[in-house]
Design an enzyme around this catalytic site. Structure first.
Site, PDB file in Angstrom:
ATOM      1  N   ASP A 204     -21.505  45.677 -45.543  1.00 18.08           N
ATOM      2  CA  ASP A 204     -21.989  45.847 -44.177  1.00 18.08           C
ATOM      3  C   ASP A 204     -23.686  45.274 -44.434  1.00 18.08           C
ATOM      4  O   ASP A 204     -23.880  45.154 -45.343  1.00 18.08           O
ATOM      5  CB  ASP A 204     -21.826  47.133 -43.713  1.00 18.08           C
ATOM      6  CG  ASP A 204     -22.694  48.385 -44.610  1.00 18.08           C
ATOM      7  OD1 ASP A 204     -23.089  47.903 -45.854  1.00 18.08           O
ATOM      8  OD2 ASP A 204     -22.662  49.314 -44.263  1.00 18.08           O
ATOM      9  N   ASP A 206     -26.980  47.474 -43.981  1.00 16.05           N
ATOM     10  CA  ASP A 206     -27.880  48.775 -43.805  1.00 16.05           C
ATOM     11  C   ASP A 206     -29.371  48.598 -43.529  1.00 16.05           C
ATOM     12  O   ASP A 206     -30.248  47.856 -44.122  1.00 16.05           O
ATOM     13  CB  ASP A 206     -27.931  49.454 -45.242  1.00 16.05           C
ATOM     14  CG  ASP A 206     -26.367  49.532 -45.622  1.00 16.05           C
ATOM     15  OD1 ASP A 206     -25.578  50.437 -44.886  1.00 16.05           O
ATOM     16  OD2 ASP A 206     -26.009  48.984 -46.786  1.00 16.05           O
ATOM     17  N   ASP A 308     -25.249  49.204 -40.042  1.00 19.30           N
ATOM     18  CA  ASP A 308     -25.776  50.609 -40.121  1.00 19.30           C
ATOM     19  C   ASP A 308     -27.105  50.808 -39.767  1.00 19.30           C
ATOM     20  O   ASP A 308     -27.974  50.026 -40.341  1.00 19.30           O
ATOM     21  CB  ASP A 308     -25.418  51.209 -41.462  1.00 19.30           C
ATOM     22  CG  ASP A 308     -24.074  51.966 -41.739  1.00 19.30           C
ATOM     23  OD1 ASP A 308     -23.308  52.000 -40.392  1.00 19.30           O
ATOM     24  OD2 ASP A 308     -23.514  51.912 -42.821  1.00 19.30           O
TER      25      ASP A 308
HETATM   26  P1  GTP Z   1     -21.597  47.455 -49.659  1.00 20.30           P
HETATM   27  O1  GTP Z   1     -22.098  47.678 -48.258  1.00 20.30           O
HETATM   28  O2  GTP Z   1     -20.213  47.724 -49.867  1.00 20.30           O
HETATM   29  O3  GTP Z   1     -22.305  46.145 -50.030  1.00 20.30           O
HETATM   30  O4  GTP Z   1     -22.447  48.462 -50.639  1.00 20.30           O
HETATM   31  P2  GTP Z   1     -23.682  49.566 -50.467  1.00 20.30           P
HETATM   32  O5  GTP Z   1     -24.179  50.190 -51.602  1.00 20.30           O
HETATM   33  O6  GTP Z   1     -24.646  49.007 -49.602  1.00 20.30           O
HETATM   34  O7  GTP Z   1     -22.864  50.714 -49.709  1.00 20.30           O
HETATM   35  P3  GTP Z   1     -22.936  51.443 -48.069  1.00 20.30           P
HETATM   36  O8  GTP Z   1     -23.327  50.660 -47.180  1.00 20.30           O
HETATM   37  O9  GTP Z   1     -21.723  52.232 -48.207  1.00 20.30           O
HETATM   38  O10 GTP Z   1     -24.156  52.654 -48.417  1.00 20.30           O
HETATM   39  C1  GTP Z   1     -25.384  52.123 -49.026  1.00 20.30           C
HETATM   40  C2  GTP Z   1     -26.005  53.235 -49.712  1.00 20.30           C
HETATM   41  O11 GTP Z   1     -26.358  54.321 -48.521  1.00 20.30           O
HETATM   42  C3  GTP Z   1     -24.935  54.126 -50.758  1.00 20.30           C
HETATM   43  O12 GTP Z   1     -25.696  54.237 -51.854  1.00 20.30           O
HETATM   44  C4  GTP Z   1     -24.517  55.386 -49.830  1.00 20.30           C
HETATM   45  O13 GTP Z   1     -24.345  56.253 -50.776  1.00 20.30           O
HETATM   46  C5  GTP Z   1     -25.729  55.618 -48.838  1.00 20.30           C
HETATM   47  N1  GTP Z   1     -25.054  56.188 -47.955  1.00 20.30           N
HETATM   48  C6  GTP Z   1     -24.250  55.856 -46.879  1.00 20.30           C
HETATM   49  N2  GTP Z   1     -24.042  56.528 -45.744  1.00 20.30           N
HETATM   50  C7  GTP Z   1     -24.886  57.511 -45.979  1.00 20.30           C
HETATM   51  C8  GTP Z   1     -25.179  58.639 -45.222  1.00 20.30           C
HETATM   52  O14 GTP Z   1     -24.695  58.893 -44.328  1.00 20.30           O
HETATM   53  N3  GTP Z   1     -26.158  59.250 -45.764  1.00 20.30           N
HETATM   54  C9  GTP Z   1     -27.105  59.009 -46.943  1.00 20.30           C
HETATM   55  N4  GTP Z   1     -27.834  59.819 -47.208  1.00 20.30           N
HETATM   56  N5  GTP Z   1     -26.602  57.999 -47.543  1.00 20.30           N
HETATM   57  C10 GTP Z   1     -25.515  57.205 -47.282  1.00 20.30           C
HETATM   58 MN    MN Z   2     -23.875  48.657 -47.324  1.00 23.76          MN
HETATM   59 MN    MN Z   3     -23.345  51.330 -44.870  1.00 28.14          MN
END
Ligand code: GTP
Ligand code: MN
Ligand code: MN
Length: 372
Positions: A204, A206, A308
């Site tokens: 995704d 972020d 996100d």
């Molecule tokens: P991919 O998207 O799979 O490439 O990996 P990513 O590391 O970007 O994972 P992800 O998008 O799921 O989340 C990014 C980071 O944000 C991770 O370290 C999560 O622990 C953190 N994260 C995700 N959702 C939340 C949340 O609701 N609150 C907080 N505090 N952190 C979050």
């Molecule tokens: Mn991500």
């Molecule tokens: Mn995410």
């Protein structure tokens, strides 16, 4: 920090936040096996077990070379008997019978298929499995039983399970930046998550949004979403309200419940990304496909991408950035390190000294980080 010792063993720190986390993985075969075990434990609700396998995998990712013999692992932390046994099996046979059995099991495959749907967690997936459902078509037959989020997840299943490339992530970041600046000049948009860690692709996008004048960010998300929606960028969105009680208003210790969810206002969305790589090279005369909302058709010019969006007050931005950069294991260990070794409570909002009852502020935090 991992230091290579002469006799073929490594010194690796036990907390993920104390060691280098290089992108190249020299032990993919081993980490894939351990991650399957972690996933299977997660599907069964055994979170402690799942975490143990994830930690073992994370340690192997920190190694500067490929493991050849199981003896090389003697000096490494976080490797339990079970992990070592599986590693040995893979080293000797190229595969682990236990892992292969899991991968072929009907339950694991159904759980994996279902949890890859946007809006579906382990609980829902397990319930569907118990009800005898096995395929996406089994779910499509009963759309009324799905949440709006899950319906969108099913419609865009293929796209949402295709990795997002960095160029696409940056293009989306730019689209959001333009919308944000239209709604509130001076606001900033920062690409975080896996892309901030340098990964070339992710599941995704972020994005963190803030404004240097504290308070200006209030109400921004709704406007930005409306603006993006009007331009046809959004296939799905749901806004979740901020329920964070300002620390300013209380001298109470921030709650330390285990959930990693923070309390920022955020939007879970699905973007319609129109300009796929290749379009750019077609030259000035080519028809610009832009964002077309088409639900079917053989030749598509768009792709659904999970995004996100998170809005944070400026004073908390550094903690949000740290918390959203990941990886999950890194974040968990950083919090555990803070608590155990520094007697501090860290989350995506704040840093708090548990014994001195003191909240750490970050007044010029962002400027200082930008200069680096
Ligand atoms: P991919 O998207 O799979 O490439 O990996 P990513 O590391 O970007 O994972 P992800 O998008 O799921 O989340 C990014 C980071 O944000 C991770 O370290 C999560 O622990 C953190 N994260 C995700 N959702 C939340 C949340 O609701 N609150 C907080 N505090 N952190 C979050
Ligand atoms: Mn991500
Ligand atoms: Mn995410």
């Amino acid at each position: 920090v991992s230091v290579e010792k002469p006799q073929d063993t490594w010194l690796v720190a036990a907390y993920a936040c104390q060691r280098r986390s290089p992108l190249p993985n020299n032990n993919q075969l081993l980490t894939d096996a351990l991650e399957t075990l972690a996933e299977e434990a997660h599907f069964c609700g055994h979170e402690g077990r799942s975490l143990a396998f994830s930690r073992a995998s994370s340690v192997l990712k920190a190694l500067p070379r490929t493991v050849r013999r199981v003896q090389e692992l003697d000096s490494l932390p976080c490797l339990g008997e079970h992990s070592k046994r599986v590693i040995q099996e893979v080293l000797e046979d190229g595969t682990s019978a236990e892992v292969e059995t899991i991968r072929q099991s009907e339950k694991y495959q159904a759980m994996k298929l279902f949890t890859k749907i946007f809006g579906v967690g382990v609980k829902t997936a397990h319930q569907w499995y118990q009800e005898g459902r096995r395929t996406l078509d089994d779910l499509r037959g009963h759309p009324a039983q799905l949440s709006k989020e899950q319906q969108a997840g099913l419609i865009h299943y293929e796209d949402l399970n295709t990795p997002v490339k960095r160029a696409d992530a940056e293009a989306i970041g730019q689209v959001v930046r333009e919308a944000v600046n239209k709604c509130l000049p001076g606001a900033s948009v920062t690409l975080t998550g896996g892309f901030r860690r340098g990964k070339p692709s992710g599941h995704d996008v972020d994005l963190l949004i803030t404004h240097p004048v504290e308070g200006q960010e209030a109400g921004l998300l709704k406007k930005v979403i409306a603006c993006l929606d009007q331009q046809g960028f959004l296939l799905y969105h749901s806004i979740h309200r901020n329920t964070f009680e300002s620390l300013e208003d209380s001298d109470q210790e921030p709650s330390s419940h285990a959930s990693s969810m923070d309390q920022y206002e955020r939007c879970f969305s699905i973007f319609c990304l129109g300009d796929l790589p290749g379009d750019a090279q077609e030259g000035a005369g080519a028809e610009k496909p832009s964002r077309v909302r088409r639900t079917s058709g053989a030749s598509r010019f768009w792709k659904a991408v999970r995004v996100d969006l998170v809005v944070t007050p400026y004073s908390q931005f550094p903690f949000a950035l740290l918390g959203w950069t990941g990886s999950r294991i890194f974040e968990r260990d950083l919090r555990r390190f803070a608590k155990r070794e520094k007697k501090m409570l860290l989350n995506s909002h704040t840093l708090y000294h548990l014994e001195q009852s003191r909240v750490y502020r970050f007044p010029q935090g962002i400027e200082r980080m930008r200069r680096k």
